[in-house]
Write an enzyme that holds these catalytic residues in place. Structure first.
Site, PDB file in Angstrom:
ATOM      1  N   GLY A   2      -3.841  -8.595   9.746  1.00  0.00           N
ATOM      2  CA  GLY A   2      -3.095  -7.865  10.764  1.00  0.00           C
ATOM      3  C   GLY A   2      -3.421  -6.389  10.777  1.00  0.00           C
ATOM      4  N   ASP A 120      -1.843 -10.770  -5.099  1.00  0.00           N
ATOM      5  CA  ASP A 120      -2.705  -9.629  -4.756  1.00  0.00           C
ATOM      6  C   ASP A 120      -2.082  -8.317  -5.246  1.00  0.00           C
ATOM      7  OD1 ASP A 120      -5.038  -8.555  -3.790  1.00  0.00           O
ATOM      8  OD2 ASP A 120      -4.343  -8.386  -1.728  1.00  0.00           O
TER       9      ASP A 120
END
Length: 494
Positions: A2, A120
């Site tokens: 995004g 992450d």
């Protein structure tokens, strides 16, 4: 997956918000579902932890693009701040752990709890912002590749692909099992946290592979031992328990690492306690160090000292016992100084004195700095009644010199910048009796740790939005309360 845009919430008066819009190239239905899951995960977790970015809305645009709305955060990523001193490392790491702990506790779906793995954790996904209460507030970002554990054993109404164990993440921070696409759990995040903690202290990663390709990083994570922390940065002074914690997080076998974030927090809390006790002990030993400094052996440059002696009392200042900061400029340099007015008798009593200083900063509701200098006489006084010498500890001859600096005022910013760059500033004594001339110049030294704080606060000013001057009085009141507490504490120590 995004793009993020800065926007304004019109319904709330134009307050800034951040909108994450799914990328134009993302057409796969599973990726769209992952995007929606990310919004739901953040919205759920942020209700339970201030250390996870807050999501407030989700929707689809007129052109069919999914988006979600987040709080707008002003700050820097952890990657912009490292390496860090130990005290700041402890504060930031503890907050990262609290955010991760909330994620690992999971979210509720259809009445059943599912633990979460971020997958992450890296400096770029950790944002550090200014906060009135905490000083610095840590936010964990980007749950786009997060994985809900045990979801495959339940009936998934949305056909999410979270059960897919293929590799996702950032190579330098991935656990060995994550790189292999195997089953992972919260211990994988603990491994990534170990890499981040190592980098926070040393400014380097635990390994130096030959290339940045997958194979080279896989070899490092799976087979190579991380470099000892002190070999990466020989100048570090950190407790052994902290080194052991980081190395334990980096062990290859998940069973050998800390099994949950609570274990990491427990060690961090113990290090925090030990560190504070050590600093307090050191502080008590240097509050009143013996000194025989006088004007004749001052370390101020000759040009600065001459400039100080040549000053006259400012015409816009009243003739009374006050103190104010100023800049003293010579042909070669500009230094911050304190000008103070006292009676000649009072100044003469302060021939041999201890000078101690301290700085307190507040960023909100209005950025201000309190600069405090303490003068403490070391002169032994004879007590006629008891026919004995009164020690300096019993002598109450102390002079407190507080100065409040407006950190949105350029002149005051220049003063703070000078203090951060020069470890000595002059104290310029003016006589209360006419002709109000300078009759003494002394120096006060600034501890290097305090100078580092000043430099950090100057950096923070650039991150803070401009505040209304109407809030200045509130910040000054809060600083004054700190000042009174500091006076009480120092008086007890003295």
């Amino acid at each position: 997956m995004g793009e993020i845009f800065l926007a304004q919430d019109i319904l709330l008066g134009g307050v800034p918000i951040a909108i994450k819009l799914i990328s134009h190239g993302v057409t796969d239905s599973k990726q769209h579902q992952e995007f929606a899951d990310e919004a739901r995960i953040c919205a759920t977790l942020s209700q339970r932890s201030i250390h996870i970015v807050k999501v407030t809305d989700y929707g689809v645009s007129d052109t069919g693009e999914a988006f979600y709305v987040m709080e707008y955060l002003e700050g820097k990523t952890l990657g912009d701040l490292i390496p860090l001193p130990v005290d700041r490392f402890i504060k930031i790491t503890r907050q990262i752990c609290l955010g991760l702990q909330c994620a690992h506790e999971g979210i509720n779906i259809d009445g059943r709890n599912y633990p979460l793995v971020h997958r992450d954790i890296k400096p770029e996904n950790i944002l550090v912002t200014s906060d009135l209460i905490l000083g610095e507030l840590v936010k964990i970002l980007d749950f786009g590749v997060a994985k809900l554990l045990n979801l495959s054993s339940a009936i998934s109404k949305n056909n999410s692909n979270h059960s897919n164990n293929s590799f996702q993440g950032t190579l330098p921070y991935c656990s060995p099992e994550q790189l292999e696409g195997g089953e992972i759990d919260r211990r994988s995040d603990i491994y990534s946290l170990g890499v981040v903690m190592y980098e926070m202290l040393t400014g380097k990663k635990p390994w130096q592979p030959e290339t940045d390709y997958f194979g080279a990083w896989y070899k490092s994570h799976r087979f190579e031992m991380p470099r000892p922390i002190l070999s990466a940065n020989p100048n570090l002074e950190i407790p052994q328990i902290l080194q052991d914690l980081i190395m334990a997080c980096l062990l290859k076998n998940p069973c050998d690492r800390p099994q949950n974030i609570a274990e990491v927090i427990k060690v961090i809390e113990s290090i925090k306690t030990q560190h504070l006790e050590a600093r307090f002990t050191a502080f008590k030993s240097i509050v009143i160090p013996p000194t025989t400094d006088s004007v004749s052996n001052s370390s101020l440059s000759l040009s600065v000292e001459k400039a100080c002696w040549g000053l006259t009392w400012s015409k816009d200042k009243p003739i009374q016992e006050i103190v104010f900061p100023q800049l003293v400029t010579t042909g070669n340099e500009t230094v911050a100084a304190l000008s103070l007015m006292m009676s000649k008798q009072e100044i003469q009593k302060r021939g041999l004195i201890v000078r101690h200083n301290q700085f307190i900063f507040i960023g909100k509701p209005y950025p201000m700095l309190l600069w405090v200098t303490l003068l403490y006489s070391r002169v032994h006084v004879v007590s006629p009644k008891e026919n004995r010498v009164v020690s300096p500890r019993e002598n109450s001859n102390k002079k407190w010199l507080p100065c409040y600096l407006d950190m949105q005022n350029q002149h005051h910013l220049d003063i703070v910048r000078s203090l951060s760059e020069n470890d000595i500033y002059p104290l310029i004594f003016f006589s209360l009796q006419p002709p109000h001339t300078c009759i003494n110049v002394l120096e006060s030294r600034i501890d290097s740790r305090q100078q580092q704080k000043l430099k950090f606060w100057l950096q923070q000013i650039n991150l803070l939005p401009t505040a209304s001057s109407l809030r200045m009085d509130l910040s000054k009141k809060l600083l004054h309360e700190h000042y009174q507490k500091m006076r009480s504490h120092k008086t007890a120590c003295l």
